[in-house]
Design an enzyme around this catalytic site. Sequence first.
Site, PDB file in Angstrom:
ATOM      1  N   LYS A  83     -78.303 -74.381  22.496  1.00 51.67           N
ATOM      2  CA  LYS A  83     -77.020 -75.080  22.444  1.00 51.67           C
ATOM      3  C   LYS A  83     -77.145 -76.374  23.160  1.00 51.67           C
ATOM      4  CE  LYS A  83     -72.169 -74.295  21.400  1.00 51.67           C
ATOM      5  NZ  LYS A  83     -71.080 -73.611  21.904  1.00 51.67           N
TER       6      LYS A  83
HETATM    7  C1  E4P Z   1     -68.117 -73.125  19.823  1.00 52.71           C
HETATM    8  O1  E4P Z   1     -69.416 -73.211  19.769  1.00 52.71           O
HETATM    9  C2  E4P Z   1     -67.520 -74.051  20.867  1.00 52.71           C
HETATM   10  O2  E4P Z   1     -67.857 -74.220  22.129  1.00 52.71           O
HETATM   11  C3  E4P Z   1     -66.076 -73.546  20.890  1.00 52.71           C
HETATM   12  O3  E4P Z   1     -65.738 -73.117  19.503  1.00 52.71           O
HETATM   13  C4  E4P Z   1     -64.926 -74.439  21.413  1.00 52.71           C
HETATM   14  O4  E4P Z   1     -63.646 -73.962  21.316  1.00 52.71           O
HETATM   15  P1  E4P Z   1     -62.320 -74.663  22.092  1.00 52.71           P
HETATM   16  O5  E4P Z   1     -62.176 -75.997  21.449  1.00 52.71           O
HETATM   17  O6  E4P Z   1     -61.509 -73.675  21.743  1.00 52.71           O
HETATM   18  O7  E4P Z   1     -62.981 -74.520  23.405  1.00 52.71           O
END
Ligand code: E4P
Length: 218
Positions: A83
């Site tokens: 990522k």
């Molecule tokens: C997933 O890949 C993201 O990092 C995550 O869904 C972010 O979620 P949040 O906005 O609740 O922190």
Amino acid sequence: MKFFIDTADVAEIRSLIDTGFVDGVTTNPTLIARSGRGMVETIAEICGLVEGPVSAEVTASDLEGMLAEGRFLAKIATNVTIKVPLTPDGLKACRVLTQEGHKVNVTLCFSPAQALLAAKAGATFISPFVGRLDDVGESGMTLIDEIIQIYDHYPHLNTEVLVASVRNPLHVVEAALAGADVVTLPPSVVRQLYNHPLTDKGIALFTADWAKTGQSIL
Ligand code: E4P
């Protein structure tokens, strides 16, 4: 639509695998910090539990750092997806890592223009954050609709739309209506998907009426 689980909590992932709905996992530095465990051991354990893609996020902000971290993370297991953030260096890293044969999830996407860049950089997944947009008074789901509309114009772009920052079941339904490829769900939202008060009321009624018959199926 695939369901990924948005957590680094191994116990939560274990408890959800039995549902049969877990197609992958996403993590981020916040979720790793919340788990209270080491990142490498946690990602390794999750990759052993889940067959599908497991996103592990780089923390460097420069190209060389992201490439080094990404290559290191990819060695943890064959189902690691690297990522990277949606920055100029993140997209350069995406292009290089993709060309090396790795899966790459480009994260922190908040606009259709960013999503177009990620697809052109060869991203396996683009992660638009719907909840965080809703939080600042914008429409997360409009972003999903626009990205899907743009990608549909260019079938040679193979990037999957991974709806992230999901807060509630309505986000999941709207992502499915929009035709998103993947939604990543906090465990609490997975559990909410099963619920409807009329289901509970219906079961209570059937149970009470069945008891009146004095019958037993077995
Ligand atoms: C997933 O890949 C993201 O990092 C995550 O869904 C972010 O979620 P949040 O906005 O609740 O922190």
